[in-house]
Design a protein around this motif. Structure first.
Motif, short mmCIF file in Angstrom:
data_model
loop_
_atom_site.label_atom_id
_atom_site.label_comp_id
_atom_site.label_asym_id
_atom_site.label_seq_id
_atom_site.Cartn_x
_atom_site.Cartn_y
_atom_site.Cartn_z
N PRO A 63 4.75 -1.59 -5.57
CA PRO A 63 5.18 -3.02 -5.76
C PRO A 63 4.21 -4.10 -6.17
O PRO A 63 5.26 -4.78 -7.14
CB PRO A 63 5.39 -2.98 -4.34
N LYS A 64 3.15 -3.73 -5.63
CA LYS A 64 2.33 -5.10 -6.66
C LYS A 64 1.43 -5.28 -7.53
O LYS A 64 2.04 -6.28 -8.24
CB LYS A 64 0.84 -5.01 -5.76
N SER A 65 2.22 -3.83 -8.61
CA SER A 65 1.96 -4.11 -10.08
C SER A 65 3.00 -4.36 -10.67
O SER A 65 2.72 -3.70 -12.15
CB SER A 65 0.92 -2.59 -10.48
N LEU A 66 4.36 -4.50 -10.14
CA LEU A 66 5.14 -4.18 -11.06
C LEU A 66 6.01 -5.76 -11.38
O LEU A 66 5.93 -6.75 -10.28
CB LEU A 66 6.65 -3.46 -10.29
N GLY A 115 18.80 0.32 -12.23
CA GLY A 115 17.39 0.79 -13.62
C GLY A 115 15.68 0.56 -13.31
O GLY A 115 15.52 0.10 -13.44
N PHE A 116 15.48 1.50 -11.97
CA PHE A 116 13.76 1.45 -11.44
C PHE A 116 13.60 2.90 -11.34
O PHE A 116 12.02 3.01 -10.81
CB PHE A 116 14.07 0.95 -10.66
N ASP A 174 1.33 -1.53 0.12
CA ASP A 174 0.16 0.23 0.39
C ASP A 174 1.22 1.06 -0.09
O ASP A 174 0.08 2.29 0.63
CB ASP A 174 -0.73 -0.44 1.40
N MET A 175 2.00 1.33 -0.36
CA MET A 175 2.82 2.29 -0.79
C MET A 175 4.10 2.05 -1.40
O MET A 175 4.04 1.11 -2.14
CB MET A 175 3.62 2.22 0.84
N THR A 176 4.19 3.47 -2.31
CA THR A 176 5.15 3.28 -3.07
C THR A 176 6.61 2.51 -3.56
O THR A 176 6.57 2.48 -2.21
CB THR A 176 5.43 4.71 -4.19
N VAL A 177 6.86 2.70 -4.18
CA VAL A 177 7.71 2.70 -4.31
C VAL A 177 9.14 3.66 -3.99
O VAL A 177 10.44 2.88 -2.72
CB VAL A 177 9.21 2.00 -5.48
N ASN A 222 10.49 -5.41 -8.87
CA ASN A 222 10.50 -5.64 -7.17
C ASN A 222 12.09 -6.14 -6.80
O ASN A 222 12.65 -6.44 -5.31
CB ASN A 222 9.19 -7.05 -6.95
N GLN A 223 13.04 -6.58 -7.51
CA GLN A 223 13.77 -7.51 -6.73
C GLN A 223 14.64 -6.76 -6.28
O GLN A 223 15.72 -6.78 -5.52
CB GLN A 223 14.72 -8.86 -7.95
N ARG A 224 15.18 -5.68 -7.43
CA ARG A 224 15.92 -4.34 -7.53
C ARG A 224 15.61 -3.76 -6.78
O ARG A 224 16.95 -2.93 -5.88
CB ARG A 224 15.80 -4.23 -9.35
#
Length: 535
Positions: free
Chosen positions: A427-430, A418-419, A385-388, A435-437
């Protein structure tokens, strides 16, 4: 017979799948491969009848065009979604899961079923852990239990979205025996996506996805043959190319030796064809000198018990400064438990632990060293529920990093890794690779001296994995960061300086990669070496 006609799937006005058409015969195993976000999961979800779609799906001459219409064939479908343990309940034991799925599927309990169930459990290596709760299982064991539950009613249409993510090589072989046996004996139609290209070679046919479309189809030999002209030994060139490790990919002719391609090579050749050159990911060099003889972690006979069960027993292990140490083993071998003891997430039941030359006797000792340790878990501990950007600012505040410095670090790492364009996404939409990076970026925000990474590449596509390892090598070479990593991609062992093998909670081998090959001179890959120890 299954036939898909002009399938299209949209997510929030974005087309995830377009004009997808193919046929699968009874008893055929069809593979979906492709980069993260290519549309594989969307296609599988539509066929399973769990999301809305346009187009038509024909299963044994029954047509369905919506999830509601698909209800009539749900009794024939076995569906396992992507993600570790999504069909499981953390508080239920393995036995309770089997009873629950037997009940909701209204399966007749006779001798034939009991033999089949026990066969599945034995092949998955779960028969000894029937009273263990799902929440206490390793990621790989959760995946195997999910697959057993999915196959319990002997589905005629099996839809599996990366079912072997986090599963060790030996268990993957055993599970594929189940899948192939099901296809042969029961004429099961199987549609399976995978990130392990060794599995793709076992499939009857393969569809390569990119940006919601099928861009190549055929068996593994056919697909590999098509890209042979574009794969070379590593070479410097001004022509448009991608170089990863010791391989250069180029669509133009190069004056160099061709290299034998693999199915993973498809991803890099396709990236070139789509004009998607990989960004050069670089880490700024540390100003401090790196002494590679310093032991940053020393475990002496450390032990962990759960009741009468030894998860780790008398394990000795050292990690030196600027070293990448691979911790490998079958599911349930004790890898995650070992890392959790190093982190203080589990108490030691025996042995001694030293971090940075200091004996760890209590939580106070450990808290003094937390600023020097970074950790990426199996499940990427991020807040959906929080952005990157918000996630990164939150973790920076936990490490007491000043706001202005945190903003600068986030800006630098998002560019280096590179993100940058995803900073304001959830995160859920990526894709997993992104997400790994940024999970890696979160773990190094506070500039630790050692990183513990628990299966960080599970389920991530070939390009994202290759880039991730380039980053780890940068961290090792330019920052002198020590890295302990667990993985089930045996090809990744080749990138480690040293490998430790765990079996049933005990250390059975500890050596440099080249020495393993000397011990097993006939081995063509590290997976073959691994299987020599674990068969």
């Amino acid at each position: 017979m299954l036939e898909v006609k002009d399938l299209a799937v949209s997510h929030k006005k974005k087309l995830a799948i377009k004009n997808l058409s193919f046929k699968v015969a009874d008893g055929e195993i069809l593979g979906f491969i492709g980069a993260d976000g290519a549309g594989k999961s969307s296609a599988l979800n539509a066929i399973a009848g769990v999301i809305k779609f346009d187009g038509e799906i024909l299963y044994n001459e029954f047509s369905y065009k919506s999830p509601k219409e698909a209800q009539k064939v749900k009794h024939d479908i076995g569906y396992m979604p992507q993600g570790i343990g999504l069909v499981l309940y953390k508080t239920l034991t393995i036995k309770e899961h089997l009873d629950f799925f037997t009940d909701i599927r209204d399966i007749k309990i006779d001798r034939e079923f009991l033999e089949y169930k026990n066969h599945l459990l034995s092949m998955a290596g779960l028969e000894k852990f029937l009273e263990r709760r799902a929440g206490d299982l390793s990621g790989g064991m959760m995946q195997k239990l999910s697959l057993v539950c999915t196959m319990l009613h002997r589905p005629k249409l099996l839809i599996l979205d990366e079912p072997t993510t986090g599963v060790d090589p030996l268990s993957r072989i055993e599970l594929w025996e189940i899948l192939q046996q099901s296809a042969k004996e029961f004429n099961t139609i199987s549609i399976i996506s995978t990130a392990y290209m060794g599995e793709a070679s076992k499939m009857d046919n393969i569809l390569l996805f990119d940006e919601g479309e099928i861009i190549a189809r055929g068996n593994s030999e056919q697909l590999i043959e098509e890209i042979k002209p574009f794969v070379y030994d590593k070479i410097e060139t001004d022509k448009k190319h991608i170089t990863i490790s010791d391989t250069t990919y180029c669509l133009e002719n190069l004056e160099n030796q061709h290299q034998k391609p693999t199915l993973e090579s498809l991803f890099f050749v396709n990236a070139l064809k789509k004009d998607r050159l990989l960004p050069k990911l670089q880490i700024a060099k540390s100003k401090e000198s790196i002494d590679k003889n310093v032991v940053v972690m020393k475990a002496t006979k450390i032990t962990k018990k759960f009741g009468d069960f030894y998860a780790n027993r008398d394990v000795d292990c050292e990690l030196k400064s600027g070293e990448i140490l691979g911790l490998l083993g079958a599911n349930g071998a004790g890898k995650t438990t070992f890392i959790k003891m190093l982190l203080g997430l589990l108490p030691l039941d025996g042995g001694e632990l030293e971090l940075f030359d200091k004996k760890i006797k209590n939580s106070d000792d450990r808290n003094k060293l937390k600023s020097q340790i970074g950790y990426v878990s199996q499940h990427f501990a991020l807040y959906d529920d929080m952005t990157v950007r918000e996630n990164m600012m939150f973790f920076a505040s936990i490490h007491k990093i000043e706001t202005l410095k945190a903003i600068k670090l986030i800006d630098n790492y998002s560019k280096e890794l590179g993100f940058e364009k995803y900073l304001d996404e959830m995160p859920k939409s990526l894709p997993l690779g992104i997400n790994q990076r940024f999970s890696l970026a979160v773990s190094i925000l506070h500039e630790p001296k050692v990183l513990f990474l628990d299966e960080p590449t599970s389920g991530v596509d070939a390009i994202a994995r290759a880039q991730f390892w380039e980053l780890l090598k940068e961290l090792k070479n330019k920052r002198g960061i020590s890295i302990l990593i667990t993985t089930h991609y045996m090809s990744e062992a080749e990138f480690c300086d040293r490998v430790v093998l765990l079996k049933d909670g005990e250390k059975i081998a500890d050596d440099r990669v080249e020495n393993f090959y000397k011990k097993f001179p006939d081995a063509k890959s590290f997976e073959e070496i691994f299987l020599e120890y674990f068969r």
